[in-house]
Enzyme design. Structure first.
Site, mmCIF file in Angstrom:
data_model
loop_
_atom_site.group_PDB
_atom_site.id
_atom_site.type_symbol
_atom_site.label_atom_id
_atom_site.label_comp_id
_atom_site.label_asym_id
_atom_site.label_seq_id
_atom_site.Cartn_x
_atom_site.Cartn_y
_atom_site.Cartn_z
ATOM 1 N N ASP A 178 13.791 -40.385 92.884
ATOM 2 C CA ASP A 178 13.741 -40.114 94.327
ATOM 3 C C ASP A 178 12.724 -41.008 95.050
ATOM 4 O O ASP A 178 12.640 -40.975 96.279
ATOM 5 C CB ASP A 178 13.387 -38.648 94.577
ATOM 6 C CG ASP A 178 14.507 -37.710 94.121
ATOM 7 O OD1 ASP A 178 15.670 -38.147 94.077
ATOM 8 O OD2 ASP A 178 14.208 -36.543 93.801
ATOM 9 N N GLY A 196 21.945 -31.161 97.399
ATOM 10 C CA GLY A 196 22.670 -31.360 96.146
ATOM 11 C C GLY A 196 22.142 -30.460 95.037
ATOM 12 O O GLY A 196 22.908 -29.966 94.202
ATOM 13 N N ARG A 212 21.340 -45.115 98.752
ATOM 14 C CA ARG A 212 19.961 -45.519 99.067
ATOM 15 C C ARG A 212 19.715 -47.008 98.832
ATOM 16 O O ARG A 212 18.737 -47.556 99.354
ATOM 17 C CB ARG A 212 18.961 -44.670 98.285
ATOM 18 C CG ARG A 212 18.871 -43.268 98.840
ATOM 19 C CD ARG A 212 17.883 -42.382 98.127
ATOM 20 N NE ARG A 212 17.735 -41.128 98.865
ATOM 21 C CZ ARG A 212 17.216 -40.017 98.367
ATOM 22 N NH1 ARG A 212 16.788 -39.991 97.104
ATOM 23 N NH2 ARG A 212 17.113 -38.938 99.115
HETATM 24 C C1 S3P Z 1 16.729 -32.842 91.038
HETATM 25 C C2 S3P Z 1 17.222 -33.833 90.246
HETATM 26 C C3 S3P Z 1 17.476 -35.196 90.718
HETATM 27 C C4 S3P Z 1 16.798 -35.502 92.058
HETATM 28 C C5 S3P Z 1 16.925 -34.370 93.025
HETATM 29 C C6 S3P Z 1 16.356 -33.075 92.454
HETATM 30 C C7 S3P Z 1 16.516 -31.497 90.456
HETATM 31 O O1 S3P Z 1 18.866 -35.390 90.854
HETATM 32 O O2 S3P Z 1 17.321 -36.681 92.621
HETATM 33 O O3 S3P Z 1 16.228 -34.682 94.229
HETATM 34 O O4 S3P Z 1 15.814 -30.664 91.072
HETATM 35 O O5 S3P Z 1 17.049 -31.242 89.363
HETATM 36 P P1 S3P Z 1 19.777 -35.842 89.570
HETATM 37 O O6 S3P Z 1 19.449 -34.909 88.498
HETATM 38 O O7 S3P Z 1 21.192 -35.722 90.039
HETATM 39 O O8 S3P Z 1 19.368 -37.257 89.321
#
Ligand code: S3P
Length: 446
Positions: free
Chosen positions: A326, A101, A357
């Site tokens: 996380d 993501g 989750r």
């Molecule tokens: C991340 C932000 C988080 C986290 C992901 C990494 C990042 O997601 O859960 O594992 O590197 O900016 P969200 O910003 O969507 O909460």
């Protein structure tokens, strides 16, 4: 849709106390950003300690496909020869984001202000995750999207040059959305502004400033106001990536719940926007000592020594959520062995991570004998008071690395072995996880 690796079932048995000193791989968030920002600088950036997990390698492949030269030396040092802000080239094929993501959302932002068309594809987990949260602000900046139903992958976007600067208040506490807009702002004339009512991890802000972008952060009654001046010129950097606190969290919990354990995790990133799990575990009574606190590459770092200690249930402060988003799966594991009740709420974002989750952990913990109640925005858990759980179940991990690792930790204090239906996704963020578990606990892996 790209195929993923074949499922790799794995049985994990408890093997007594965890003892020893370990290093965790480089921070995933910082590793992604090192590659992206390095690719936009003019000249050669070097990166030591990069996480060589599948998610980060997906980012590297995408940056290469758009013209950056990225190499790994035999000594483990990565070099990135950047193309300059605005200099990325049209990729010839769809960008395969795998399970990541972060790669997807940050790259969508980066490309929104480039004159190119890109298609993003991912695995079954990523293809379920909402992209509307970035499509909305990036459309306001002028990018165009054709997404799958529900604003999901596969999607195709067309960037706009010059893009239009916006002022945007984040409707969800998301560092990925914040970063996507700031990255779009890098090649947008004028000032792009993001207001975050709830602070989230600030690696983009720290690193972009380090690369020479004109970026300011100010408090305001509406939240943190972040401004970036576009058409920026980034200067190459020498980056040292600290150890990932999200990976360290597995050892913090494992050592806390297994009697006789004593583990030191070296070089753990302690950025306050990331260290909520240490705060929460200490509130539960965990014995975590921060040693040799120092700064590495502009980030606070410490060695963490954790010894087994009886844990008590707590009401997890909801304002810790963004700094440990996380780490909830492994916190739920800690709570399952604590005395009394843990109430963890205000964490509805967990439903749109690599898996849902909340549902996945409620099912997994119930299967190994824990008493849990799933609620819309979190979980209520009645712990064993330190006694082992039954174990003896097969866990559905839903292509989610953190579910697999959390249940591997829980297995360390179960009477019967726990089987993961698929251990392969662990390689997205922590390729050496099972060998470190083996080294610390002498676990019998099959
Ligand atoms: C991340 C932000 C988080 C986290 C992901 C990494 C990042 O997601 O859960 O594992 O590197 O900016 P969200 O910003 O969507 O909460």
């Amino acid at each position: 849709m790209p195929a993923h690796a074949p499922a790799r079932p794995l049985e994990i048995a408890a093997a007594g106390p965890l003892r020893g000193t370990v290093r965790v791989p480089g921070d995933k968030s910082i590793s992604h950003r090192s590659l992206m920002f390095g690719a936009l600088a003019i000249g050669r950036t070097t990166v030591d300690g990069l996480l060589e997990g599948e998610d980060v390698l997906a980012t590297a492949a995408a940056m290469r496909a758009m013209g950056a030269r990225i190499d790994r030396g035999d000594d483990g040092r990565w070099t990135i020869d950047g193309v300059g802000v605005g200099g990325l080239m049209q990729p010839e094929q769809a960008l395969d984001m795998g399970n990541s993501g972060t790669s997807t959302r940050l790259l969508m932002g980066l490309l929104a202000s480039h004159r190119l068309t890109a298609t993003f594809v991912g695995d079954a987990s990523l293809s379920k995750r909402p992209m509307g949260r970035v499509i909305e602000p990036l459309s306001a900046m002028g990018a165009e999207f054709t997404a799958s139903p529900g604003g999901r992958l596969p999607l195709t976007m067309r960037g706009l040059v010059p893009a239009v600067p916006i002022e945007y208040t984040l409707p969800v506490a998301s560092a990925q959305v914040k970063s996507a807009i700031l990255l779009a702002g890098l090649n947008t004339p004028g000032i792009t502004t993001v207001i975050e009512p709830v602070p989230t991890r600030d690696h983009s802000e720290r690193m972009l400033a380090g690369f020479g972008a004109e970026l300011t952060v100010e408090p305001s009654p509406a939240g943190r106001v972040i401004r970036i001046r576009g058409e920026a010129e980034l200067k190459p950097q020498s980056i040292v990536v600290p150890g990932d606190p999200s990976s360290a969290a597995f050892w913090l919990v494992a050592a806390s719940i297994v009697p006789g354990s004593d583990v030191t995790v070296l070089n753990v990133g302690m950025n306050p926007t990331r260290s909520g799990i240490v705060t929460a575990l200490r509130l539960m009574g965990a014995d975590i000592e921060a040693l040799a606190e120092r700064e590495v590459g502009g980030e606070p770092v410490a060695d963490l020594r954790v010894r087994h200690a009886p844990l008590s249930g707590i009401e997890v402060p909801p304002d810790l959520a963004p700094s440990m988003i996380d780490e909830y799966p492994v916190l739920f594991v800690a709570a399952a062995f604590a005395s009394g009740r843990t109430i963890a709420r205000g964490a509805e974002e967990l439903r749109v991570k690599e898996s849902d989750r909340i549902a996945a952990m409620a099912a997994a913990l119930s299967a190994i004998g824990a008493r849990v109640e799933e609620v819309e925005d979190g979980m209520i858990i009645d712990g064993t008071g330190g006694d082992p759980l039954a174990g003896g179940a097969t866990i559905t991990t839903h292509l989610d690395h953190r579910i697999a690792m959390s249940l591997s930790v829980a297995a360390q204090h179960c009477r019967a072995p726990v089987t993961l239906d698929d251990a392969a996704p662990v390689a997205t963020s922590y390729p050496g996880f099972f060998s470190t578990l083996d080294a610390l606990a002498g676990v019998a892996l099959k």
